[in-house]
Design a protein around this motif. Structure first.
Motif, PDB file in Angstrom:
ATOM      1  N   ALA A  82     -20.004 -59.783  -9.116  1.00 18.81           N
ATOM      2  CA  ALA A  82     -18.741 -59.500  -8.423  1.00 18.81           C
ATOM      3  C   ALA A  82     -18.019 -60.813  -8.164  1.00 18.81           C
ATOM      4  O   ALA A  82     -18.621 -61.804  -7.769  1.00 18.81           O
ATOM      5  N   GLY A  83     -16.715 -60.826  -8.403  1.00 12.55           N
ATOM      6  CA  GLY A  83     -15.925 -62.035  -8.220  1.00 12.55           C
ATOM      7  C   GLY A  83     -15.915 -62.947  -9.423  1.00 12.55           C
ATOM      8  O   GLY A  83     -15.240 -63.993  -9.401  1.00 12.55           O
ATOM      9  N   ALA A  84     -16.632 -62.600 -10.502  1.00  9.31           N
ATOM     10  CA  ALA A  84     -16.649 -63.430 -11.707  1.00  9.31           C
ATOM     11  C   ALA A  84     -15.251 -63.489 -12.311  1.00  9.31           C
ATOM     12  O   ALA A  84     -14.488 -62.521 -12.241  1.00  9.31           O
ATOM     13  N   PRO A  85     -14.881 -64.624 -12.926  1.00  6.41           N
ATOM     14  CA  PRO A  85     -13.550 -64.719 -13.538  1.00  6.41           C
ATOM     15  C   PRO A  85     -13.411 -63.790 -14.734  1.00  6.41           C
ATOM     16  O   PRO A  85     -14.312 -63.688 -15.564  1.00  6.41           O
ATOM     17  N   VAL A  86     -12.307 -63.106 -14.804  1.00  3.79           N
ATOM     18  CA  VAL A  86     -11.990 -62.211 -15.914  1.00  3.79           C
ATOM     19  C   VAL A  86     -10.519 -62.394 -16.269  1.00  3.79           C
ATOM     20  O   VAL A  86      -9.764 -63.040 -15.524  1.00  3.79           O
ATOM     21  N   ALA A 116     -13.358 -60.180 -10.931  1.00  7.19           N
ATOM     22  CA  ALA A 116     -13.880 -58.818 -11.071  1.00  7.19           C
ATOM     23  C   ALA A 116     -14.174 -58.214  -9.711  1.00  7.19           C
ATOM     24  O   ALA A 116     -14.821 -58.844  -8.864  1.00  7.19           O
ATOM     25  N   THR A 117     -13.696 -56.998  -9.480  1.00  6.76           N
ATOM     26  CA  THR A 117     -14.049 -56.266  -8.273  1.00  6.76           C
ATOM     27  C   THR A 117     -15.515 -55.833  -8.380  1.00  6.76           C
ATOM     28  O   THR A 117     -16.092 -55.831  -9.474  1.00  6.76           O
ATOM     29  N   PRO A 118     -16.129 -55.429  -7.281  1.00  2.00           N
ATOM     30  CA  PRO A 118     -17.525 -54.955  -7.375  1.00  2.00           C
ATOM     31  C   PRO A 118     -17.709 -53.820  -8.374  1.00  2.00           C
ATOM     32  O   PRO A 118     -18.687 -53.797  -9.126  1.00  2.00           O
ATOM     33  N   GLU A 119     -16.785 -52.861  -8.412  1.00  2.25           N
ATOM     34  CA  GLU A 119     -16.896 -51.746  -9.355  1.00  2.25           C
ATOM     35  C   GLU A 119     -16.760 -52.239 -10.795  1.00  2.25           C
ATOM     36  O   GLU A 119     -17.547 -51.852 -11.675  1.00  2.25           O
ATOM     37  N   GLN A 120     -15.769 -53.095 -11.053  1.00  2.36           N
ATOM     38  CA  GLN A 120     -15.590 -53.630 -12.390  1.00  2.36           C
ATOM     39  C   GLN A 120     -16.791 -54.464 -12.816  1.00  2.36           C
ATOM     40  O   GLN A 120     -17.246 -54.378 -13.967  1.00  2.36           O
ATOM     41  N   ALA A 121     -17.311 -55.257 -11.894  1.00  2.00           N
ATOM     42  CA  ALA A 121     -18.457 -56.111 -12.196  1.00  2.00           C
ATOM     43  C   ALA A 121     -19.672 -55.275 -12.588  1.00  2.00           C
ATOM     44  O   ALA A 121     -20.400 -55.620 -13.531  1.00  2.00           O
ATOM     45  N   GLU A 122     -19.888 -54.180 -11.882  1.00  2.24           N
ATOM     46  CA  GLU A 122     -21.037 -53.321 -12.190  1.00  2.24           C
ATOM     47  C   GLU A 122     -20.910 -52.722 -13.586  1.00  2.24           C
ATOM     48  O   GLU A 122     -21.879 -52.679 -14.346  1.00  2.24           O
ATOM     49  N   TYR A 125      -1.910 -49.330 -20.974  1.00  3.79           N
ATOM     50  CA  TYR A 125      -3.231 -49.561 -20.386  1.00  3.79           C
ATOM     51  C   TYR A 125      -3.251 -50.831 -19.552  1.00  3.79           C
ATOM     52  O   TYR A 125      -2.440 -51.747 -19.738  1.00  3.79           O
ATOM     53  N   THR A 126      -4.193 -50.848 -18.632  1.00  2.00           N
ATOM     54  CA  THR A 126      -4.594 -52.074 -17.961  1.00  2.00           C
ATOM     55  C   THR A 126      -6.067 -52.278 -18.295  1.00  2.00           C
ATOM     56  O   THR A 126      -6.807 -51.310 -18.511  1.00  2.00           O
ATOM     57  N   ALA A 127      -6.483 -53.527 -18.374  1.00  2.88           N
ATOM     58  CA  ALA A 127      -7.851 -53.804 -18.806  1.00  2.88           C
ATOM     59  C   ALA A 127      -8.378 -55.046 -18.107  1.00  2.88           C
ATOM     60  O   ALA A 127      -7.616 -55.894 -17.632  1.00  2.88           O
ATOM     61  N   VAL A 128      -9.705 -55.130 -18.068  1.00  2.00           N
ATOM     62  CA  VAL A 128     -10.401 -56.299 -17.532  1.00  2.00           C
ATOM     63  C   VAL A 128     -11.334 -56.802 -18.628  1.00  2.00           C
ATOM     64  O   VAL A 128     -12.204 -56.066 -19.092  1.00  2.00           O
ATOM     65  N   TYR A 129     -11.149 -58.042 -19.031  1.00 10.63           N
ATOM     66  CA  TYR A 129     -11.877 -58.624 -20.163  1.00 10.63           C
ATOM     67  C   TYR A 129     -12.759 -59.753 -19.649  1.00 10.63           C
ATOM     68  O   TYR A 129     -12.273 -60.713 -19.044  1.00 10.63           O
ATOM     69  N   ARG A 130     -14.076 -59.643 -19.890  1.00 12.47           N
ATOM     70  CA  ARG A 130     -14.987 -60.693 -19.431  1.00 12.47           C
ATOM     71  C   ARG A 130     -14.869 -61.905 -20.342  1.00 12.47           C
ATOM     72  O   ARG A 130     -14.743 -61.781 -21.564  1.00 12.47           O
ATOM     73  N   THR A 131     -14.914 -63.074 -19.747  1.00 10.78           N
ATOM     74  CA  THR A 131     -14.620 -64.305 -20.482  1.00 10.78           C
ATOM     75  C   THR A 131     -15.864 -65.097 -20.854  1.00 10.78           C
ATOM     76  O   THR A 131     -15.752 -66.139 -21.499  1.00 10.78           O
ATOM     77  N   ASP A 132     -17.053 -64.625 -20.470  1.00  8.07           N
ATOM     78  CA  ASP A 132     -18.256 -65.411 -20.740  1.00  8.07           C
ATOM     79  C   ASP A 132     -18.884 -65.088 -22.085  1.00  8.07           C
ATOM     80  O   ASP A 132     -19.845 -65.744 -22.489  1.00  8.07           O
TER      81      ASP A 132
END
Length: 269
Positions: free
Chosen positions: A231-235, A219-225, A253-260
């Protein structure tokens, strides 16, 4: 009538008092400047009822007329709230019998279907909400043009959203809609609305197939927020293009999905 629906009828008869308590607690539904339409507020109240009362599968909800009376809203508002819950698979309707809590769905399998994120994500007793970050006309870059099959001088609709489950951010989605297939979509209210359901009901678009790609990312800092993670968490990074009945690409689309918070489910055939 099946035993399951007999139990559903019995469960539904006791739900009016807790709904009235919810309405009294929130002083009913109102145009309070929050930007949420009345149907969205009612939808949230029904989801709260399902969670707090731990309603079982097939439990019957109060009737449309009861909901109108309890919350002081029109039947149009009630039907829109129920239709949204049906489209997101939280409830189902039976002609002449009412609305019922839908069976549980254990895993998030949207990557293996053409239903879309919110349609697949809705487990019983869970709420999906959507925060709109951007909805506007833009000039597509080369990748968007390639995936949607649009020209360099055409515009597309950019729709950026954070989708949350039970109030916790789950996925950040950067969507582009083919404007030729959905004219005026940049002006369609999308706060807490299902994208695929809106495209179907407003434009008659049914999704036929989709292609999706996944890769591990940080995750980028913006995505993490936006997702509430370090920031830097695995996604999981997702790229997707969806086609309508005519095989024209309608959504990319493009997407970022949190895995936790959840796992992704695939069915391979």
């Amino acid at each position: 009538m099946s035993e399951g629906h007999r139990r559903a009828r019995r469960a539904g008869t006791n739900l009016v008092p807790p709904l009235k308590a919810l309405a009294d607690r929130d002083n009913g539904l109102r145009d309070n400047g929050s930007g949420l339409p009345l149907w969205s507020q009612l939808k949230s109240a029904l989801l709260t009822l399902i969670v707090t009362e731990k309603l079982p599968e097939n439990a019957r909800l109060p009737s449309e007329s009861e909901l109108c009376e309890i919350f002081g809203v029109s039947r149009t508002v009630v039907r829109e709230a129920l239709n949204q819950l049906v489209s997101e698979r939280v409830i189902y309707k039976l002609q002449g019998k009412g609305a019922f809590v839908a069976p549980k769905r254990d895993d998030h399998g949207f990557l293996g279907s053409n239903i879309g994120f919110s349609g697949e994500l809705h487990h019983t007793n869970h709420s999906v909400s959507r925060a709109i970050l951007r909805q506007e006309l833009v000039k597509p870059d080369e990748r968007v043009r390639q995936m949607l099959g649009v020209g360099a001088h055409e515009s597309v609709v950019a729709l950026d959203r954070v989708l949350s489950v039970d109030g916790m951010p789950r996925i950040l989605v950067y969507t582009f809609i083919n404007l030729r297939l959905a004219p005026g979509f940049e002006q369609v209210p999308m706060q807490n609305r299902s994208l695929y359901d809106t495209l179907s009901r407003r434009y008659g678009i049914a999704m036929k197939r989709a292609e999706r790609w996944l890769e591990a990312a940080s995750a980028t800092p913006e995505q993490a927020e936006l997702l509430g993670i370090p920031a830097g968490a695995p996604v999981i990074a997702i790229e997707s293009v969806t086609y309508m009945q005519t095989d024209e690409a309608v959504e990319y689309y493009t997407a970022v999905y949190r895995t936790d918070q959840a796992r992704l489910h695939f069915i391979v055939k």
